[in-house]
Design a protein around this motif. Structure first.
Motif, short mmCIF file in Angstrom:
data_model
loop_
_atom_site.label_atom_id
_atom_site.label_comp_id
_atom_site.label_asym_id
_atom_site.label_seq_id
_atom_site.Cartn_x
_atom_site.Cartn_y
_atom_site.Cartn_z
N LEU A 244 0.73 -1.16 0.04
CA LEU A 244 -0.21 -0.15 0.01
C LEU A 244 0.93 1.15 -0.08
O LEU A 244 0.32 2.32 -0.67
N VAL A 245 1.99 1.22 0.72
CA VAL A 245 2.97 2.25 0.42
C VAL A 245 3.39 2.57 -0.92
O VAL A 245 3.58 3.65 -1.26
N ALA A 247 1.84 1.86 -3.34
CA ALA A 247 0.69 2.16 -4.17
C ALA A 247 0.75 3.82 -4.15
O ALA A 247 0.56 4.55 -5.03
N VAL A 248 0.83 4.42 -2.71
CA VAL A 248 0.89 5.70 -2.64
C VAL A 248 1.95 6.51 -3.15
O VAL A 248 1.74 7.68 -3.62
N THR A 250 2.79 5.97 -6.15
CA THR A 250 2.57 6.10 -7.37
C THR A 250 2.33 7.91 -7.73
O THR A 250 2.51 8.41 -8.95
N LYS A 251 2.16 8.57 -6.72
CA LYS A 251 1.78 9.83 -7.07
C LYS A 251 3.13 10.41 -7.60
O LYS A 251 2.96 11.53 -8.17
N ILE A 292 6.04 9.10 3.58
CA ILE A 292 4.42 8.90 3.69
C ILE A 292 4.00 10.35 3.56
O ILE A 292 2.97 10.68 3.02
N LEU A 295 2.50 12.58 0.52
CA LEU A 295 1.18 12.33 0.20
C LEU A 295 0.30 13.75 0.30
O LEU A 295 -0.70 14.09 -0.32
N ALA A 296 0.63 14.49 1.60
CA ALA A 296 -0.19 15.52 1.71
C ALA A 296 0.27 16.83 1.10
O ALA A 296 -0.15 17.86 1.09
N THR A 299 0.15 17.59 -5.49
CA THR A 299 0.99 16.74 -6.61
C THR A 299 1.64 17.93 -7.49
O THR A 299 2.80 17.62 -7.83
N ARG A 303 5.63 17.44 -8.62
CA ARG A 303 5.75 17.04 -9.72
C ARG A 303 6.55 18.29 -10.76
O ARG A 303 6.88 18.54 -11.69
N LEU B 261 -4.10 3.23 6.93
CA LEU B 261 -3.81 3.38 5.42
C LEU B 261 -4.97 3.84 4.60
O LEU B 261 -5.24 4.49 3.72
N LEU B 267 -6.00 12.08 3.65
CA LEU B 267 -4.88 13.17 3.94
C LEU B 267 -4.37 13.62 2.61
O LEU B 267 -3.88 14.72 2.49
N GLY B 268 -4.36 12.88 1.60
CA GLY B 268 -3.94 13.36 0.13
C GLY B 268 -5.02 14.12 -0.38
O GLY B 268 -4.77 14.66 -1.41
N VAL B 312 -5.87 6.90 -5.57
CA VAL B 312 -4.33 7.39 -5.58
C VAL B 312 -3.88 7.52 -6.69
O VAL B 312 -2.78 8.32 -7.19
N ILE B 341 -3.99 -2.61 -6.62
CA ILE B 341 -3.29 -2.16 -5.59
C ILE B 341 -3.29 -3.25 -4.58
O ILE B 341 -2.26 -3.56 -3.94
#
Lengths: 499, 430
Positions: A244-245, A247-248, A250-251, A292, A295-296, A299, A303, B261, B267-268, B312, B341
């Motif tokens: 899952l990390v 996956a996150v 991928t941002k 992690i 994520l906040a 983007t 980028r 999770l 949060l994003g 995501v 995922i």
């Protein structure tokens, strides 16, 4: 796997010889009689049962060897020869799909150390035939106590015989292996001795006989079952977290796999810093989750290749704190929180978020800082190719003392001697789709963000130009002589510009 | 979601039963101690009492938040089945004494837990006490042959026969306890009894096996070893208890991690704060309504928590994160990405399957006979409901959302599931 080396074959032969000699001595000292047949058969069945469940995974650092319990029970019930037989039988039947040599060796080794335990038991006055009328005191002193001593003998001889073969096949020093084994399973052996004692009492003085096996094994198998479940769940948990990390991540295309690599590097360094198992675990999780908080971060900022404004850099600098916010509630990450929060601090105190310096920075955070910088250097990015391991290490060494902790950098070097590391080269297609991006883990970025002037001059645009210059100068395709060279204290940028 | 407001009838009945049992046995014991011969039993009674109190203090939580105290239970079973040893201490007590002492030991064991502010669940204790009472009755009270009890008869038995009988008595006692637990749970969560019973057994089986063996073990070993046997023979069970504790700790951790999770998308900025956990809570109570088993419920919970993880992969968040408002093709892509995922973990295949189908309209089932997991249908309805209520969680918002869901009944949503939603919502009102 073809022919074994000569020394190994000789060693196995010697252990077999030892087992045979001990068994013969055992027979002379205490031959089996007719009454011993039932216990012998039951104990052999128990041994086979224990052996058939051995090896299936019960989670890291959990050793449950019922074989030792069976050996110790046979020591008191049927003497050294019987113990030798009970030690050998399960391996001869070969429930595990071990190779023939391994099976023969295990068979001889178990037989030998069971017999040794049997001799020790008799030597210090353990009662061979435990009468049904013995009182509690006699049972404790003449059976329990000798059995515990025999237990120690079993544990030691097991460790010694095993250390020999490990020394020959894997080169681990005998001393280290024995100490390691005593450290991990020494305590468990006390439990084995105790349970063996209970089994003997139940069999003879309590008169329950063969049915004792069921009563003693039920709680043990229940425990084993729970341990297996625990192991499964623990692995499932770690895999879930990792996937899952990932996956996150991928941002932010450039950091794909970065967390996992940092976690792996942390693991390697934990080895060369000889951290405890628990610490290693906490460190690995911290490594996995250190970014992690990104994520906040919008983007748009992640980028953006260059021209990050001071405000944007400042927002980038909030990611450790944001990360901690996210994982604060997870109990098992308590040991990782500090590491996540401070992984961008610098030894010279110019890091973020709080500007700690030197030893004030938690150890785990210093470790992650090194892993982070190393992986960033050894990964290709939009403005340069991946460094080789040697170049990356050289760069880290230059930064030891200012940005990074010299001791940790040294630990990384030691780890890299033992493990091969492949620099990560991203595929051109991926880079094309990803466009250019600002890598906040690059040591140069640390320098940039370390300068308070840059963060403050959020409107003046100075920071922007310097980062842009750093990016531009490191990219051979678009040289821009109009921009000033990055400062001289950072020669690696200059070096990298050479195609 | 459990209802605290109303205590189910069965709990009241069991509570009264246990109270009467305790008081009656205490009175009976008081009468018995008029005879001086009873004082010879005090060493054994005292030793078991201490073991039970200790066991009660160090209790264990099994997966699925079941509280139990294995050491205390094993000690109590052994206490109920100990026979005269001939080593000084007398075991010449009767069934009522076992029940009374166990009840008092439970009360003593409660004190430290109450002081430490740990939750105390009386039904667990009550059921355990009734189980022990059954063991005491079977072994010491029930005449099985010519008015003689097991205790009277065992002197002429071979020890292994006695051991076998002890294991059987323990097993019956534990079965009673587990069945009562299942009844209590079923009443609390409005789930079918049979299914709850199966869940309960699955959770308790390993430990119960260990317990019935250990009860017999201690009782048998008391003869040659005297009182030392009590702590000594509880050691194997201690190992079991340790293992079980680790097991439920990792379960808890796993859940915590999934919960955290699930918040990552919040949060994003992809989804609204609290959406995932609201959908999970609502899905769970609907799962109860629809009689799902505990295993299915766990997958449902994880799937509900992670149902938006596919977002995501979006470059820009959907406004408000409400997938119900997104185009069907986008919804499907998000669902598919999420499933991929989750599939990457290699261990959550069931959850991935649920996620994959979470946007499939119900008519696919009717028209094309497609197989659609119940969990997916539940999540689809819950997700829609939560997206539609949005910030307006009052009565009005709720009714409007239900109304819109009703518009898609049979076409988009499974009518049975929507009914469950209505029932679950009505229950939270009570």
């Amino acid at each position: 796997m073809g022919v074994l080396p000569y020394a190994v074959t000789t060693y196995i032969g010697a252990v077999i010889l030892l087992a045979v000699v001990l068994a013969a001595l055992g027979w002379r000292m205490h031959p089996l009689n007719r009454d011993d047949i039932v216990p012998l058969v039951v104990l052999c069945v128990m041994g086979v049962l224990s052996e058939s469940v051995r090896g299936s995974d019960v989670g890291p650092r959990t050793h449950l060897s019922f074989t030792s319990i069976v050996s110790l029970s046979s020591v008191a019930l049927i003497g050294p020869f019987g113990a030798a037989v009970v030690g050998a039988v399960p391996h001869l039947l070969g429930f595990n799909k071990d190779r023939a040599q391994v099976r023969v060796f295990n068979c001889a080794m178990n037989s030998a150390h069971s017999a040794i335990a049997g001799f020790v038991y008799l030597r210090i006055g353990g009662l061979q035939v435990v009468g049904p009328d013995s009182g509690p005191q006699e049972l404790l002193l003449r059976v329990g106590l000798p059995l515990m001593v025999a237990d120690v003998a079993l544990c030691l001889s097991n460790a010694l015989i095993l250390s020999g073969i490990v020394r020959l096949t894997q080169g681990t020093p005998i001393r280290r292996f024995v100490l390691g084994m005593l450290g991990t399973s020494g305590l468990a052996y006390i439990g084995y001795g105790l349970i063996g004692f209970l089994f003997v009492i139940l069999w003879v003085p309590a008169g329950v006989g063969p049915f004792s096996a069921v009563l003693i094994l039920a709680p043990l198998f229940a425990a084993r079952w729970a341990f297996v479940q625990y192991g499964d769940e623990q692995r499932a948990h770690e895999r879930t977290l990792r996937a899952l990390v990932a996956a996150v991540e991928t941002k932010d295309l450039y950091t794909r796999g970065h967390s996992e690599r940092v976690a792996l590097l942390c693991d390697l360094m934990a080895g060369s810093l000889s951290l405890s198992h628990q610490d290693t675990e906490a460190l690995r999780f911290a490594g996995m989750l250190h970014d992690i908080g990104k994520l906040a971060i919008p983007t748009r900022v992640l980028r953006k290749a260059h021209g990050l404004s001071g405000a944007e850099l400042a927002s980038m600098a909030t990611h450790p704190a944001r990360g901690v916010e996210m994982v604060r509630d997870i109990e098992f990450l308590k040991g990782s929180i500090q590491a996540i929060l401070y992984h961008h601090e610098r030894m010279d105190g110019r890091g973020y978020p709080t500007g700690l310096s030197g030893e004030q920075i938690p150890l785990f955070a210093r470790i992650i800082a090194v892993a982070d910088a190393f992986d960033s250097l050894a990964t290709s990015s939009s403005h340069r190719d991946a460094h080789t391991v040697e170049e990356a290490v050289a760069e880290l060494r230059r930064r030891a003392g200012t940005q990074l902790d010299p001791a940790i950098v040294a630990a990384l070097e030691r780890a890299l001697v033992r493990h091969v590391w492949q620099p990560t080269r991203l595929e051109p297609e991926l880079m094309a789709t990803a466009g250019r991006a600002f890598d906040h883990d690059d040591p140069a970025a640390s320098d940039l963000m370390a300068s308070p002037a840059h963060l403050e001059s959020s409107t003046s645009g100075e920071a922007t130009s310097e980062l842009a210059s750093a990016e531009a100068s490191s990219e051979p395709a678009t040289p821009d002589p109009a921009l000033p060279e990055p400062n001289g204290a950072n020669p690696f940028w200059a070096k990298e510009t050479a195609p | 979601m459990t209802n605290r407001a109303k205590t189910p009838k069965i709990e009241v009945v069991l509570g009264v039963l246990a109270t009467v049992l305790t008081l009656a046995t205490l009175v009976a014991v008081g009468a018995q101690f008029r005879e001086p011969a009873m004082f010879a039993t005090l060493p054994i009674v005292g030793a078991f009492f201490v073991a039970m109190v200790m066991g009660e203090i160090f209790r264990v939580t099994l997966p699925g938040s079941r509280h139990t105290a294995p050491m205390a239970t094993a000690a109590a079973l052994a206490f109920a089945m100990t026979v005269n040893s001939g080593h000084g201490a007398s075991a010449g007590y009767e069934g009522p004494l076992v029940v009374a002492v166990t009840a008092v030991a439970m009360a003593f064991g409660l004190i430290p837990n109450v002081i430490r502010g740990r939750p105390v669940r009386l039904p667990d204790l009550v059921n355990r006490l009734i189980g022990i009472a059954v063991a005491a009755l079977l072994f010491r009270g029930l005449p099985i042959s010519n008015g003689r009890t097991v205790l009277d008869l065992q002197a002429s038995w071979r020890p292994y026969i006695l051991a076998l009988v002890m294991v059987v008595v323990s097993a019956i006692a534990l079965t009673v306890e587990v069945s009562l637990m299942a009844a209590v749970r079923a009443a609390r969560s409005h789930a079918p009894l049979l299914r709850t019973f199966r869940d309960e057994w699955r959770a308790a089986f390993g430990l119960s096996t260990a317990l019935s063996a250990t009860g017999a073990l201690v009782a048998l070993a008391e003869r040659p070893m005297g009182l030392v046997a009590i702590p000594l023979f509880l050691v194997p069970l201690f190992l079991t208890q340790f293992a079980v504790r680790r097991q439920s700790a990792i379960r808890r951790t796993y859940r915590q991690t999934i919960r955290t999770l699930s918040r990552l998308t919040e949060l994003g900025g992809y989804t609204e704060v609290g959406h995932a956990s609201r959908v999970a809570a609502l899905s769970m109570s609907m799962g109860h309504e629809l009689g799902m088993s505990e295993r299915e419920m766990l997958d449902l919970e994880y799937a509900a928590l992670l149902h938006d993880i596919g977002q995501v992969s979006l470059t820009e968040p959907i406004p408000g994160g409400a997938t119900v408002l997104a185009a069907p093709a986008d919804q499907r892509r998000i669902a598919h990405d999420g499933a991929e995922i989750v599939r990457q973990t290699g261990v959550l295949e069931n959850v991935a399957v649920i996620l994959e189908a979470q946007t499939t309209p119900y008519r696919q089932v009717r028209e094309f006979g497609e197989i659609l997991p119940l969990s997916s249908r539940i999540i689809k309805v819950c997700n829609a409901y939560d997206d539609l209520t949005g910030n307006n969680s009052g009565r009005g918002g709720r009714d409007a959302a239900i109304e819109r869901i009703h518009l898609g009944l049979g076409y988009e949503y499974d009518p049975r599931v929507v009914d469950a939603l209505v029932r679950a919502l009505a229950r939270t009102d009570q």
